[in-house]
Motif scaffolding. Structure first.
Motif, PDB file in Angstrom:
ATOM      1  N   PHE A  36     -23.417 -20.435  24.432  1.00  0.00           N
ATOM      2  CA  PHE A  36     -22.810 -20.284  25.746  1.00  0.00           C
ATOM      3  C   PHE A  36     -23.830 -20.854  26.730  1.00  0.00           C
ATOM      4  CE2 PHE A  36     -19.523 -16.662  25.556  1.00  0.00           C
ATOM      5  CZ  PHE A  36     -19.256 -16.860  24.218  1.00  0.00           C
ATOM      6  N   ASN A  64     -13.349 -26.818  17.228  1.00  0.00           N
ATOM      7  CA  ASN A  64     -11.990 -27.157  16.812  1.00  0.00           C
ATOM      8  C   ASN A  64     -11.677 -28.621  17.149  1.00  0.00           C
ATOM      9  OD1 ASN A  64      -9.094 -27.378  16.694  1.00  0.00           O
ATOM     10  ND2 ASN A  64      -8.985 -25.145  16.802  1.00  0.00           N
ATOM     11  N   LEU A  66      -9.055 -30.049  17.612  1.00  0.00           N
ATOM     12  CA  LEU A  66      -7.942 -30.203  18.543  1.00  0.00           C
ATOM     13  C   LEU A  66      -8.297 -29.780  19.969  1.00  0.00           C
ATOM     14  CD1 LEU A  66      -5.175 -28.781  16.212  1.00  0.00           C
ATOM     15  CD2 LEU A  66      -5.595 -31.177  16.768  1.00  0.00           C
ATOM     16  N   GLU A  75     -14.674 -14.587  33.060  1.00  0.00           N
ATOM     17  CA  GLU A  75     -14.503 -13.229  32.529  1.00  0.00           C
ATOM     18  C   GLU A  75     -14.584 -12.242  33.692  1.00  0.00           C
ATOM     19  OE1 GLU A  75     -16.677 -12.295  28.969  1.00  0.00           O
ATOM     20  OE2 GLU A  75     -16.555 -10.135  29.324  1.00  0.00           O
ATOM     21  N   VAL A  95     -10.433 -12.195  29.995  1.00  0.00           N
ATOM     22  CA  VAL A  95     -11.122 -13.459  29.735  1.00  0.00           C
ATOM     23  C   VAL A  95     -10.126 -14.619  29.784  1.00  0.00           C
ATOM     24  CG1 VAL A  95     -12.581 -14.727  28.110  1.00  0.00           C
ATOM     25  CG2 VAL A  95     -12.759 -12.228  28.263  1.00  0.00           C
ATOM     26  N   THR A  97      -9.802 -18.597  29.281  1.00  0.00           N
ATOM     27  CA  THR A  97     -10.449 -19.808  28.753  1.00  0.00           C
ATOM     28  C   THR A  97      -9.723 -21.015  29.344  1.00  0.00           C
ATOM     29  OG1 THR A  97      -9.075 -19.367  26.809  1.00  0.00           O
ATOM     30  CG2 THR A  97     -11.416 -18.955  26.582  1.00  0.00           C
ATOM     31  N   VAL A 100      -8.839 -25.327  27.373  1.00  0.00           N
ATOM     32  CA  VAL A 100      -8.397 -25.427  25.972  1.00  0.00           C
ATOM     33  C   VAL A 100      -6.890 -25.718  25.958  1.00  0.00           C
ATOM     34  CG1 VAL A 100     -10.202 -23.861  25.152  1.00  0.00           C
ATOM     35  CG2 VAL A 100      -7.926 -22.941  25.657  1.00  0.00           C
ATOM     36  N   TYR A 102      -3.095 -25.312  25.751  1.00  0.00           N
ATOM     37  CA  TYR A 102      -2.223 -24.157  26.028  1.00  0.00           C
ATOM     38  C   TYR A 102      -2.914 -23.034  26.791  1.00  0.00           C
ATOM     39  CZ  TYR A 102       0.472 -26.655  22.564  1.00  0.00           C
ATOM     40  OH  TYR A 102       1.133 -27.634  21.884  1.00  0.00           O
ATOM     41  N   PHE A 106      -1.985 -18.133  27.828  1.00  0.00           N
ATOM     42  CA  PHE A 106      -2.541 -16.860  27.354  1.00  0.00           C
ATOM     43  C   PHE A 106      -3.879 -16.499  28.010  1.00  0.00           C
ATOM     44  CE2 PHE A 106      -4.711 -20.027  24.840  1.00  0.00           C
ATOM     45  CZ  PHE A 106      -5.983 -19.498  24.639  1.00  0.00           C
ATOM     46  N   ASN A 110     -10.119  -7.505  26.642  1.00  0.00           N
ATOM     47  CA  ASN A 110     -11.002  -6.746  25.758  1.00  0.00           C
ATOM     48  C   ASN A 110     -11.331  -5.415  26.412  1.00  0.00           C
ATOM     49  OD1 ASN A 110     -11.087  -8.943  24.043  1.00  0.00           O
ATOM     50  ND2 ASN A 110     -12.936  -9.783  24.963  1.00  0.00           N
ATOM     51  N   GLY A 151     -11.225 -17.148  16.396  1.00  0.00           N
ATOM     52  CA  GLY A 151     -12.352 -17.231  17.324  1.00  0.00           C
ATOM     53  C   GLY A 151     -12.914 -15.861  17.662  1.00  0.00           C
ATOM     54  N   LEU A 152     -12.011 -14.921  17.938  1.00  0.00           N
ATOM     55  CA  LEU A 152     -12.449 -13.570  18.285  1.00  0.00           C
ATOM     56  C   LEU A 152     -13.091 -12.848  17.098  1.00  0.00           C
ATOM     57  CD1 LEU A 152      -9.817 -11.889  20.598  1.00  0.00           C
ATOM     58  CD2 LEU A 152     -12.177 -12.417  21.113  1.00  0.00           C
ATOM     59  N   TYR A 155     -16.657 -13.980  16.821  1.00  0.00           N
ATOM     60  CA  TYR A 155     -17.490 -13.487  17.921  1.00  0.00           C
ATOM     61  C   TYR A 155     -17.873 -12.010  17.719  1.00  0.00           C
ATOM     62  CZ  TYR A 155     -18.909 -12.396  22.735  1.00  0.00           C
ATOM     63  OH  TYR A 155     -19.591 -11.987  23.847  1.00  0.00           O
TER      64      TYR A 155
HETATM   65  C1  YK8 Z   1     -15.957 -12.946  25.813  1.00  0.00           C
HETATM   66  C2  YK8 Z   1     -10.006 -16.574  22.669  1.00  0.00           C
HETATM   67  C3  YK8 Z   1      -9.499 -17.961  22.291  1.00  0.00           C
HETATM   68  C4  YK8 Z   1     -10.693 -18.911  22.450  1.00  0.00           C
HETATM   69  C5  YK8 Z   1     -10.551 -20.155  21.545  1.00  0.00           C
HETATM   70  C6  YK8 Z   1      -9.315 -20.902  22.019  1.00  0.00           C
HETATM   71  C7  YK8 Z   1      -9.056 -22.107  21.204  1.00  0.00           C
HETATM   72  C8  YK8 Z   1      -7.707 -22.589  21.527  1.00  0.00           C
HETATM   73  C9  YK8 Z   1      -7.575 -23.973  21.001  1.00  0.00           C
HETATM   74  C10 YK8 Z   1      -6.364 -24.167  20.141  1.00  0.00           C
HETATM   75  C11 YK8 Z   1     -11.756 -21.055  21.570  1.00  0.00           C
HETATM   76  C12 YK8 Z   1     -16.738 -14.119  25.292  1.00  0.00           C
HETATM   77  C13 YK8 Z   1     -11.913 -17.990  22.351  1.00  0.00           C
HETATM   78  C14 YK8 Z   1     -12.218 -17.575  20.921  1.00  0.00           C
HETATM   79  C15 YK8 Z   1     -13.184 -18.458  23.038  1.00  0.00           C
HETATM   80  C16 YK8 Z   1     -14.213 -17.346  23.190  1.00  0.00           C
HETATM   81  C17 YK8 Z   1     -13.670 -16.103  23.912  1.00  0.00           C
HETATM   82  C18 YK8 Z   1     -14.698 -14.920  23.981  1.00  0.00           C
HETATM   83  C19 YK8 Z   1     -15.304 -14.671  22.594  1.00  0.00           C
HETATM   84  C20 YK8 Z   1      -5.100 -23.681  20.798  1.00  0.00           C
HETATM   85  C21 YK8 Z   1      -6.362 -25.578  19.699  1.00  0.00           C
HETATM   86  C22 YK8 Z   1     -15.783 -15.286  24.977  1.00  0.00           C
HETATM   87  C23 YK8 Z   1     -14.957 -12.514  24.779  1.00  0.00           C
HETATM   88  C24 YK8 Z   1     -14.058 -13.664  24.429  1.00  0.00           C
HETATM   89  C25 YK8 Z   1     -12.743 -13.534  24.595  1.00  0.00           C
HETATM   90  C26 YK8 Z   1     -11.761 -14.571  24.173  1.00  0.00           C
HETATM   91  C27 YK8 Z   1     -12.351 -15.651  23.288  1.00  0.00           C
HETATM   92  C28 YK8 Z   1     -11.406 -16.833  23.204  1.00  0.00           C
HETATM   93  O1  YK8 Z   1     -16.826 -11.882  26.178  1.00  0.00           O
HETATM   94  O2  YK8 Z   1     -10.331 -19.773  20.202  1.00  0.00           O
END
Ligand code: YK8
Length: 177
Positions: A36, A64, A66, A75, A95, A97, A100, A102, A106, A110, A151-152, A155
Motif C-alpha cells: 500500500f 489481476n 484484468l 476508506e 472501503v 476501491t 478497478v 466495475y 460495489f 468491514n 482479495g479479502l 488480506y
Molecule cells: C481495507 C475488495 C475488492 C478489491 C479487489 C477488486 C478487484 C476487482 C477487479 C476485478 C482488488 C484495505 C480489494 C480486495 C482491494 C483491497 C481492499 C482492502 C483489503 C473485478 C477484475 C483494503 C480493507 C479492504 C477492503 C476491500 C478490499 C477490496 O482496510 O479485489
C-alpha cells in the motif's frame, strides 16, 4: 457477510486499538508489506450522532491481469459512540476501491469489534460484507464476487498472521538485568 477473525489475544483491548487504528509501527509495516502506498490519514471528527469518523486514502497494487496495476482507495472509518476506552471499540470501515473494473457497482463494509476479556486479554472480531450500489447482471456479479472474496481472504489471512506474531513479541518474558 463473512466472519474473518474471531480470536482472543494476550494483550489489552487498548493495545489492539492502538495497533489497528492509530498510525502505529505495526500498521506502517503491515501496509508496506501489502504494498500500500501514499497513505494519507485524516483526523477523527465528531459527528452530530456522537460517532466519530475519519477518512484514510491510499493506493494499492493489484496483480489481476484484468485490473490496472494500481488503484486508489478511500476508506471511511466510523468509531461508534457505544465504544468505551478499556472496554470495547466498534469500528465500521466503508472501503471504496476506485479505478478497478466495475468499481461503481460495489463497495466493502468491514466491521471491527474489539472487546476486553481481561486486563491483558482482548477479543477481536472482524467481518466483511460486499454491498452493491447498483444491481449487476449475473455474469458481472459472479466476476465481482470471485475477485472480491479472494482479495479479502488474502488480506485478512495475512492480518491474522501478523497479529499472532505481535502477541508473541509482547508476551516474551522480560529478561532480568
Ligand atoms: C481495507 C475488495 C475488492 C478489491 C479487489 C477488486 C478487484 C476487482 C477487479 C476485478 C482488488 C484495505 C480489494 C480486495 C482491494 C483491497 C481492499 C482492502 C483489503 C473485478 C477484475 C483494503 C480493507 C479492504 C477492503 C476491500 C478490499 C477490496 O482496510 O479485489
Amino acid at each position: 457477510g463473512k466472519l474473518y477473525i474471531n480470536e482472543v489475544y494476550m494483550f489489552s483491548v487498548d493495545k489492539m486499538y492502538d495497533i489497528l487504528f492509530t498510525e502505529s509501527q505495526f500498521m506502517r509495516e503491515f501496509l508496506e508489506q501489502r504494498r500500500f502506498s501514499d497513505v494519507v490519514y485524516h483526523s477523527w471528527k465528531k459527528e452530530d450522532t456522537g460517532n466519530q469518523t475519519r477518512e484514510i486514502m491510499y493506493t494499492i497494487s493489484l496483480s489481476n491481469p484484468l485490473a490496472p496495476k494500481t488503484a486508489t482507495v478511500t476508506e471511511t472509518q466510523t468509531l461508534h459512540k457505544a465504544s468505551q476506552v478499556s472496554e470495547c471499540y466498534i469500528i465500521d470501515a466503508e472501503v471504496i476501491t476506485h479505478d478497478v473494473p466495475y468499481h461503481d457497482y460495489f463497495y466493502t463494509l468491514n466491521r471491527y469489534m474489539l472487546t476486553r476479556v481481561a486486563k491483558n486479554k482482548c477479543r477481536l472480531r472482524v467481518s466483511a460484507e460486499l454491498r452493491y450500489r447498483k444491481q449487476p447482471w449475473g455474469l458481472v456479479k459472479g466476476f465481482i464476487e470471485r475477485n472480491f472474496w479472494s482479495g479479502l481472504d488474502e488480506y485478512f489471512r495475512y492480518l491474522e498472521l501478523e497479529l499472532s506474531k505481535v502477541q508473541l513479541v509482547l508476551s516474551e518474558p522480560h529478561k532480568q538485568s
